[in-house]
Motif scaffolding. Structure first.
Motif, PDB file in Angstrom:
ATOM      1  N   MET A 153      14.304   6.757  42.011  1.00 23.69           N
ATOM      2  CA  MET A 153      14.166   5.339  41.673  1.00 23.69           C
ATOM      3  C   MET A 153      13.233   5.183  40.467  1.00 23.69           C
ATOM      4  N   ILE A 154      13.666   4.423  39.505  1.00 23.39           N
ATOM      5  CA  ILE A 154      12.833   4.192  38.312  1.00 23.39           C
ATOM      6  C   ILE A 154      12.612   2.692  38.184  1.00 23.39           C
ATOM      7  N   PRO A 155      11.710   2.159  39.012  1.00 21.12           N
ATOM      8  CA  PRO A 155      11.567   0.693  39.003  1.00 21.12           C
ATOM      9  C   PRO A 155      10.819   0.209  37.775  1.00 21.12           C
ATOM     10  N   ARG A 156      11.307  -0.838  37.215  1.00 19.46           N
ATOM     11  CA  ARG A 156      10.588  -1.505  36.125  1.00 19.46           C
ATOM     12  C   ARG A 156      10.027  -2.850  36.603  1.00 19.46           C
ATOM     13  N   HIS A 157      10.228  -3.100  37.895  1.00 21.67           N
ATOM     14  CA  HIS A 157       9.798  -4.379  38.455  1.00 21.67           C
ATOM     15  C   HIS A 157       9.155  -4.103  39.810  1.00 21.67           C
ATOM     16  N   LEU A 158       7.935  -4.594  39.977  1.00 19.58           N
ATOM     17  CA  LEU A 158       7.189  -4.338  41.212  1.00 19.58           C
ATOM     18  C   LEU A 158       6.843  -5.664  41.881  1.00 19.58           C
ATOM     19  N   TYR A 159       7.130  -5.733  43.173  1.00 16.18           N
ATOM     20  CA  TYR A 159       6.717  -6.890  43.974  1.00 16.18           C
ATOM     21  C   TYR A 159       5.651  -6.417  44.963  1.00 16.18           C
ATOM     22  N   VAL A 160       4.572  -7.149  45.062  1.00 14.60           N
ATOM     23  CA  VAL A 160       3.512  -6.833  46.034  1.00 14.60           C
ATOM     24  C   VAL A 160       3.369  -8.029  46.974  1.00 14.60           C
ATOM     25  N   HIS A 161       3.608  -7.790  48.262  1.00 14.37           N
ATOM     26  CA  HIS A 161       3.514  -8.888  49.230  1.00 14.37           C
ATOM     27  C   HIS A 161       2.100  -8.932  49.821  1.00 14.37           C
ATOM     28  N   VAL A 162       1.454 -10.049  49.590  1.00 15.97           N
ATOM     29  CA  VAL A 162       0.089 -10.268  50.117  1.00 15.97           C
ATOM     30  C   VAL A 162       0.232 -11.323  51.223  1.00 15.97           C
ATOM     31  N   PRO A 163       0.097 -10.946  52.478  1.00 13.59           N
ATOM     32  CA  PRO A 163       0.600 -11.814  53.557  1.00 13.59           C
ATOM     33  C   PRO A 163      -0.331 -12.923  54.030  1.00 13.59           C
ATOM     34  N   PHE A 164      -1.547 -13.004  53.466  1.00 19.44           N
ATOM     35  CA  PHE A 164      -2.550 -13.873  54.096  1.00 19.44           C
ATOM     36  C   PHE A 164      -2.382 -15.346  53.728  1.00 19.44           C
ATOM     37  N   CYS A 165      -2.528 -16.193  54.747  1.00 17.05           N
ATOM     38  CA  CYS A 165      -2.551 -17.649  54.537  1.00 17.05           C
ATOM     39  C   CYS A 165      -3.638 -18.237  55.426  1.00 17.05           C
ATOM     40  N   ALA A 166      -4.184 -19.367  54.967  1.00 17.45           N
ATOM     41  CA  ALA A 166      -5.236 -20.028  55.745  1.00 17.45           C
ATOM     42  C   ALA A 166      -4.653 -20.630  57.017  1.00 17.45           C
ATOM     43  N   ARG A 167      -3.444 -21.160  56.926  1.00 19.75           N
ATOM     44  CA  ARG A 167      -2.717 -21.628  58.104  1.00 19.75           C
ATOM     45  C   ARG A 167      -1.243 -21.695  57.739  1.00 19.75           C
ATOM     46  N   ARG A 168      -0.397 -21.903  58.745  1.00 23.62           N
ATOM     47  CA  ARG A 168       1.048 -21.878  58.474  1.00 23.62           C
ATOM     48  C   ARG A 168       1.532 -23.275  58.098  1.00 23.62           C
ATOM     49  N   CYS A 169       2.216 -23.386  56.973  1.00 22.30           N
ATOM     50  CA  CYS A 169       2.805 -24.666  56.579  1.00 22.30           C
ATOM     51  C   CYS A 169       3.945 -25.009  57.538  1.00 22.30           C
ATOM     52  N   ILE A 170       4.223 -26.289  57.636  1.00 23.49           N
ATOM     53  CA  ILE A 170       5.105 -26.782  58.696  1.00 23.49           C
ATOM     54  C   ILE A 170       6.521 -26.190  58.628  1.00 23.49           C
ATOM     55  N   TYR A 171       6.945 -25.830  57.413  1.00 26.96           N
ATOM     56  CA  TYR A 171       8.334 -25.399  57.203  1.00 26.96           C
ATOM     57  C   TYR A 171       8.465 -23.886  57.033  1.00 26.96           C
ATOM     58  N   CYS A 172       7.354 -23.153  57.106  1.00 31.25           N
ATOM     59  CA  CYS A 172       7.337 -21.770  56.610  1.00 31.25           C
ATOM     60  C   CYS A 172       7.702 -20.753  57.690  1.00 31.25           C
ATOM     61  N   ASP A 173       8.677 -19.887  57.359  1.00 27.77           N
ATOM     62  CA  ASP A 173       9.005 -18.781  58.267  1.00 27.77           C
ATOM     63  C   ASP A 173       8.781 -17.431  57.587  1.00 27.77           C
ATOM     64  N   PHE A 174       7.965 -17.428  56.529  1.00 25.35           N
ATOM     65  CA  PHE A 174       7.705 -16.170  55.824  1.00 25.35           C
ATOM     66  C   PHE A 174       6.886 -15.231  56.699  1.00 25.35           C
ATOM     67  N   SER A 175       6.886 -13.974  56.280  1.00 30.19           N
ATOM     68  CA  SER A 175       6.064 -12.988  56.964  1.00 30.19           C
ATOM     69  C   SER A 175       4.625 -13.152  56.479  1.00 30.19           C
ATOM     70  N   ILE A 176       3.815 -13.814  57.292  1.00 26.06           N
ATOM     71  CA  ILE A 176       2.432 -14.062  56.869  1.00 26.06           C
ATOM     72  C   ILE A 176       1.464 -13.629  57.959  1.00 26.06           C
ATOM     73  N   ALA A 177       0.211 -13.512  57.586  1.00 24.21           N
ATOM     74  CA  ALA A 177      -0.855 -13.226  58.542  1.00 24.21           C
ATOM     75  C   ALA A 177      -1.881 -14.338  58.354  1.00 24.21           C
ATOM     76  N   VAL A 178      -2.002 -15.204  59.365  1.00 24.61           N
ATOM     77  CA  VAL A 178      -2.964 -16.306  59.246  1.00 24.61           C
ATOM     78  C   VAL A 178      -4.361 -15.747  59.535  1.00 24.61           C
ATOM     79  N   ARG A 179      -5.238 -15.858  58.550  1.00 26.02           N
ATOM     80  CA  ARG A 179      -6.594 -15.309  58.682  1.00 26.02           C
ATOM     81  C   ARG A 179      -7.599 -16.290  58.080  1.00 26.02           C
TER      82      ARG A 179
END
Ligand code: SF4
Length: 370
Positions: free
Chosen positions: A1-27
């Protein structure tokens, strides 16, 4: 694999928004060291297994979650970690998703010196009572201030996220939100049409009858109003949900839509090597413990068949203003769309109109590649 595009998922949120089903960690307190240590372990693991070998990265996207919750130093250390494992191309696009309440002058200056040159700001609406209903942690005033602070720190490329098709009982005007967003003179606007995702607080509210989504007519009216307003203000509607000023398209997301290879790291992040799509485990704690124990964070993967890839490239093409080059059999179908005002055909390239984008899924499903 020779990626030229990198995504970094940072999962932290202060709280969950009413509509959100993302993979998050509330901290309440973000475990910055633990997260960054695990990020190093994932990059080491991927280097050993050949999936992070460097060609210069053209785009890096720190998404989430709320990556801005890492603060000034945390983001700077995260960028430094990426630099340890990858060279960065000349004139890269390095995006940080940020919530307005994290954009202080001190943080923004540190982000800019670390190399962040684009901010995707979660504004959503400029109505404070609607922001409270959404469980957002910021005010409209903070959103307005964040744009000025980021620019003052030298981050000139700014995208704002807005949500449309909200329930009717809320005290917000979509037209006012569009006007307020344009008054900030952003370089890019991303729209999200509210939907109900299973397991979210909004799903529970609607199930109890306490809230009801906007109907299809409102969804269409607001989408078309956004198109007309943004285009009149000089934006290009270059993807179903995205508008950009000249030269300000999201290079990272455009790579996804063009079917490019990309590497994703962090909990729940997806990667694509041109043939196989893979994804990491979602729960933050499991991602950390797998890496700490020397295991792969990858949870699964699938190799796309030729027909899958064909369907995907048709769908991705139809999402964008670039369109897709149709086979003869599909051209007949597309001519009927053109007759209805849903598409334009130039030579053999089919491009959906905004009316067509409202029907994107059903139109794509009618093509032979699907
Ligand atoms: S800030 Fe973004 S990721 Fe976090 S809960 Fe809200 S919508 Fe989801």
């Amino acid at each position: 694999m020779i990626p030229r595009h990198l995504y970094v998922h940072v999962p932290f949120c202060a709280r969950r928004c009413i509509y959100c089903d993302f993979s998050i960690a509330v901290r309440r307190t973000v475990p910055i060291d633990e997260f960054l240590d695990a990020l190093v372990l994932e990059l080491e693991h991927r280097s050993e297994h050949g999936s992070a070998n460097s060609s210069p990265l053209e785009t890096v996207y720190f998404g989430g979650g709320t990556p801005s919750r890492l603060g000034g130093e945390g983001v700077a250390r995260m960028v430094a970690i990426v630099n340890q494992f990858h060279s960065i191309a000349a004139a890269p696009e390095i995006t940080l998703e940020a919530n307005p309440d994290d954009v202080s002058a001190q943080n923004a200056e540190r982000w800019a010196t670390a190399g962040i040159n684009r901010i995707s700001l979660g504004v959503q609406t400029f109505d404070d009572s609607t922001l409270a209903w959404m469980h957002r942690t910021h005010s409209a005033a903070q959103a307005r201030a964040a744009v000025a602070i980021a620019r003052c720190a030298g981050i000139q490329n700014i995208s704002v996220d807005l949500i449309f098709a909200l329930p009717g009982g809320l005290n917000r005007s979509w037209r006012d939100d569009l006007d307020e967003a344009l008054a900030l003179e952003p370089d890019h606007i991303s729209l999200y049409g509210l939907t109900i995702e299973r397991g979210t607080p909004l799903a529970r509210l609607t199930a109890s009858g306490a809230s009801a989504l906007a109907g299809e007519d409102t969804y269409a009216e607001e989408f078309l109003l956004a198109h007309a307003t943004a285009v009149a203000a000089g934006f290009e509607h270059y993807e179903v949900s995205n508008f950009a000023r000249t030269g300000r398209r999201s290079r990272h997301n455009s790579a996804y839509w063009a079917g490019a290879q990309y590497l994703g790291i962090g909990p729940s992040a997806h990667s694509f090597d041109g043939e196989r799509r893979s994804w990491n485990v979602s729960p933050y704690a499991e991602w950390v413990s797998r890496l700490a124990g020397g295991s792969s964070p990858e949870e699964g993967g699938e190799t796309l068949s030729v027909s899958n890839r064909s369907a995907e490239s048709i769908y991705l093409g139809l999402r964008t203003a670039k369109g897709y080059r149709a086979e003869a059999a599909d051209l007949d179908v597309a001519r009927s769309w053109a007759g209805a005002g849903w598409a334009a055909i130039d030579d053999e390239t089919v491009r959906l109109t905004p009316e067509g984008w409202l029907r994107l899924d059903s139109l794509a499903a009618g093509l032979t590649g699907f």
